[in-house]
Design a protein around this motif. Structure first.
Motif, PDB file in Angstrom:
ATOM      1  N   MET A 117       0.847  -1.175   0.000  1.00  0.00           N
ATOM      2  CA  MET A 117       0.000   0.000   0.000  1.00  0.00           C
ATOM      3  C   MET A 117       0.890   1.235   0.000  1.00  0.00           C
ATOM      4  O   MET A 117       1.863   1.325   0.732  1.00  0.00           O
ATOM      5  N   SER A 118       0.549   2.198  -0.797  1.00  0.00           N
ATOM      6  CA  SER A 118       1.323   3.435  -0.849  1.00  0.00           C
ATOM      7  C   SER A 118       0.993   4.301   0.368  1.00  0.00           C
ATOM      8  O   SER A 118      -0.024   4.122   1.029  1.00  0.00           O
ATOM      9  N   ALA A 119       1.869   5.249   0.642  1.00  0.00           N
ATOM     10  CA  ALA A 119       1.660   6.151   1.770  1.00  0.00           C
ATOM     11  C   ALA A 119       0.381   6.965   1.569  1.00  0.00           C
ATOM     12  O   ALA A 119       0.095   7.414   0.465  1.00  0.00           O
ATOM     13  N   LEU A 120      -0.357   7.142   2.634  1.00  0.00           N
ATOM     14  CA  LEU A 120      -1.581   7.932   2.577  1.00  0.00           C
ATOM     15  C   LEU A 120      -1.227   9.400   2.766  1.00  0.00           C
ATOM     16  O   LEU A 120      -0.326   9.740   3.526  1.00  0.00           O
ATOM     17  N   ASP A 121      -1.964  10.269   2.095  1.00  0.00           N
ATOM     18  CA  ASP A 121      -1.689  11.702   2.121  1.00  0.00           C
ATOM     19  C   ASP A 121      -2.865  12.439   2.756  1.00  0.00           C
ATOM     20  O   ASP A 121      -4.018  12.228   2.364  1.00  0.00           O
ATOM     21  N   ILE A 122      -2.575  13.297   3.705  1.00  0.00           N
ATOM     22  CA  ILE A 122      -3.631  14.047   4.374  1.00  0.00           C
ATOM     23  C   ILE A 122      -4.418  14.916   3.391  1.00  0.00           C
ATOM     24  O   ILE A 122      -5.593  15.212   3.611  1.00  0.00           O
ATOM     25  N   ALA A 123      -3.802  15.291   2.287  1.00  0.00           N
ATOM     26  CA  ALA A 123      -4.507  16.084   1.272  1.00  0.00           C
ATOM     27  C   ALA A 123      -5.662  15.298   0.653  1.00  0.00           C
ATOM     28  O   ALA A 123      -6.610  15.894   0.125  1.00  0.00           O
ATOM     29  N   ASP A 124      -5.611  13.966   0.716  1.00  0.00           N
ATOM     30  CA  ASP A 124      -6.664  13.111   0.162  1.00  0.00           C
ATOM     31  C   ASP A 124      -7.730  12.741   1.190  1.00  0.00           C
ATOM     32  O   ASP A 124      -8.702  12.058   0.868  1.00  0.00           O
ATOM     33  N   CYS A 125      -7.556  13.167   2.418  1.00  0.00           N
ATOM     34  CA  CYS A 125      -8.438  12.806   3.525  1.00  0.00           C
ATOM     35  C   CYS A 125      -9.839  13.405   3.309  1.00  0.00           C
ATOM     36  O   CYS A 125      -9.980  14.576   2.947  1.00  0.00           O
ATOM     37  N   ILE A 126     -10.868  12.598   3.539  1.00  0.00           N
ATOM     38  CA  ILE A 126     -12.249  13.050   3.319  1.00  0.00           C
ATOM     39  C   ILE A 126     -12.818  13.814   4.509  1.00  0.00           C
ATOM     40  O   ILE A 126     -13.892  14.391   4.412  1.00  0.00           O
ATOM     41  N   ASN A 127     -12.122  13.818   5.638  1.00  0.00           N
ATOM     42  CA  ASN A 127     -12.607  14.534   6.821  1.00  0.00           C
ATOM     43  C   ASN A 127     -11.488  15.371   7.432  1.00  0.00           C
ATOM     44  O   ASN A 127     -10.315  15.074   7.260  1.00  0.00           O
ATOM     45  N   LYS A 128     -11.872  16.416   8.108  1.00  0.00           N
ATOM     46  CA  LYS A 128     -10.908  17.287   8.783  1.00  0.00           C
ATOM     47  C   LYS A 128     -10.953  17.125  10.293  1.00  0.00           C
ATOM     48  O   LYS A 128     -10.057  17.542  11.002  1.00  0.00           O
ATOM     49  N   ILE A 129     -12.019  16.500  10.783  1.00  0.00           N
ATOM     50  CA  ILE A 129     -12.239  16.326  12.215  1.00  0.00           C
ATOM     51  C   ILE A 129     -12.313  14.823  12.527  1.00  0.00           C
ATOM     52  O   ILE A 129     -12.992  14.065  11.837  1.00  0.00           O
ATOM     53  N   CYS A 130     -11.637  14.410  13.574  1.00  0.00           N
ATOM     54  CA  CYS A 130     -11.647  13.007  14.010  1.00  0.00           C
ATOM     55  C   CYS A 130     -13.063  12.602  14.416  1.00  0.00           C
ATOM     56  O   CYS A 130     -13.697  13.286  15.227  1.00  0.00           O
ATOM     57  N   PRO A 131     -13.576  11.503  13.874  1.00  0.00           N
ATOM     58  CA  PRO A 131     -14.932  11.077  14.222  1.00  0.00           C
ATOM     59  C   PRO A 131     -15.057  10.587  15.669  1.00  0.00           C
ATOM     60  O   PRO A 131     -16.151  10.544  16.212  1.00  0.00           O
ATOM     61  N   TRP A 132     -13.963  10.215  16.308  1.00  0.00           N
ATOM     62  CA  TRP A 132     -14.007   9.746  17.692  1.00  0.00           C
ATOM     63  C   TRP A 132     -13.922  10.895  18.683  1.00  0.00           C
ATOM     64  O   TRP A 132     -14.657  10.927  19.656  1.00  0.00           O
ATOM     65  N   SER A 133     -12.992  11.840  18.453  1.00  0.00           N
ATOM     66  CA  SER A 133     -12.718  12.860  19.467  1.00  0.00           C
ATOM     67  C   SER A 133     -13.235  14.253  19.129  1.00  0.00           C
ATOM     68  O   SER A 133     -13.380  15.086  20.020  1.00  0.00           O
ATOM     69  N   GLY A 134     -13.448  14.531  17.843  1.00  0.00           N
ATOM     70  CA  GLY A 134     -13.840  15.864  17.429  1.00  0.00           C
ATOM     71  C   GLY A 134     -12.667  16.820  17.255  1.00  0.00           C
ATOM     72  O   GLY A 134     -12.851  17.990  16.979  1.00  0.00           O
ATOM     73  N   LYS A 135     -11.443  16.310  17.399  1.00  0.00           N
ATOM     74  CA  LYS A 135     -10.235  17.115  17.226  1.00  0.00           C
ATOM     75  C   LYS A 135      -9.777  17.049  15.771  1.00  0.00           C
ATOM     76  O   LYS A 135     -10.157  16.139  15.034  1.00  0.00           O
ATOM     77  N   PRO A 136      -8.930  17.985  15.345  1.00  0.00           N
ATOM     78  CA  PRO A 136      -8.421  17.966  13.961  1.00  0.00           C
ATOM     79  C   PRO A 136      -7.620  16.697  13.656  1.00  0.00           C
ATOM     80  O   PRO A 136      -6.925  16.168  14.533  1.00  0.00           O
ATOM     81  N   VAL A 137      -7.721  16.208  12.416  1.00  0.00           N
ATOM     82  CA  VAL A 137      -6.977  15.018  12.007  1.00  0.00           C
ATOM     83  C   VAL A 137      -5.489  15.350  11.859  1.00  0.00           C
ATOM     84  O   VAL A 137      -5.119  16.500  11.630  1.00  0.00           O
ATOM     85  N   GLN A 138      -4.666  14.320  11.995  1.00  0.00           N
ATOM     86  CA  GLN A 138      -3.217  14.446  11.888  1.00  0.00           C
ATOM     87  C   GLN A 138      -2.700  13.549  10.765  1.00  0.00           C
ATOM     88  O   GLN A 138      -3.234  12.454  10.532  1.00  0.00           O
ATOM     89  N   ALA A 139      -1.639  13.993  10.107  1.00  0.00           N
ATOM     90  CA  ALA A 139      -1.086  13.266   8.954  1.00  0.00           C
ATOM     91  C   ALA A 139      -0.577  11.878   9.311  1.00  0.00           C
ATOM     92  O   ALA A 139      -0.551  10.984   8.456  1.00  0.00           O
ATOM     93  N   ASP A 140      -0.197  11.639  10.571  1.00  0.00           N
ATOM     94  CA  ASP A 140       0.324  10.324  10.961  1.00  0.00           C
ATOM     95  C   ASP A 140      -0.773   9.371  11.432  1.00  0.00           C
ATOM     96  O   ASP A 140      -0.491   8.279  11.907  1.00  0.00           O
ATOM     97  N   SER A 141      -2.035   9.778  11.285  1.00  0.00           N
ATOM     98  CA  SER A 141      -3.148   8.988  11.808  1.00  0.00           C
ATOM     99  C   SER A 141      -4.230   8.767  10.752  1.00  0.00           C
ATOM    100  O   SER A 141      -5.422   8.962  10.998  1.00  0.00           O
TER     101      SER A 141
END
Length: 63
Positions: free
Chosen positions: A1-25
């Motif tokens: 699997m290739s590295a995932l890129d935060i630019a491709d992420c469909i959400n900006k907020i973590c669905p569990w915590s409500g905090k901003p998403v991070q590139a390593d997660s």
């Protein structure tokens, strides 16, 4: 699997915590990159999905 890129992420907020998403997660689900605020939230999501998929497969195999 290739590295995932935060630019491709469909959400900006973590669905569990409500905090901003991070590139390593990031993870991939249903062909989409999904982000979380930390690796613990990501791992919790992956575990939940795995259990759901196993339950779904069990139901289908018993029909």
């Amino acid at each position: 699997m290739s590295a995932l890129d935060i630019a491709d992420c469909i959400n900006k907020i973590c669905p569990w915590s409500g905090k901003p998403v991070q590139a390593d997660s990031l993870t991939e689900y249903d062909g989409q990159v999904v982000g979380f605020c930390n690796t613990g939230c990501r791992d919790k999501f992956e575990s939940a999905i795995r259990h759901f998929e196993e339950a779904k497969a069990s139901i289908v195999s018993h029909r």
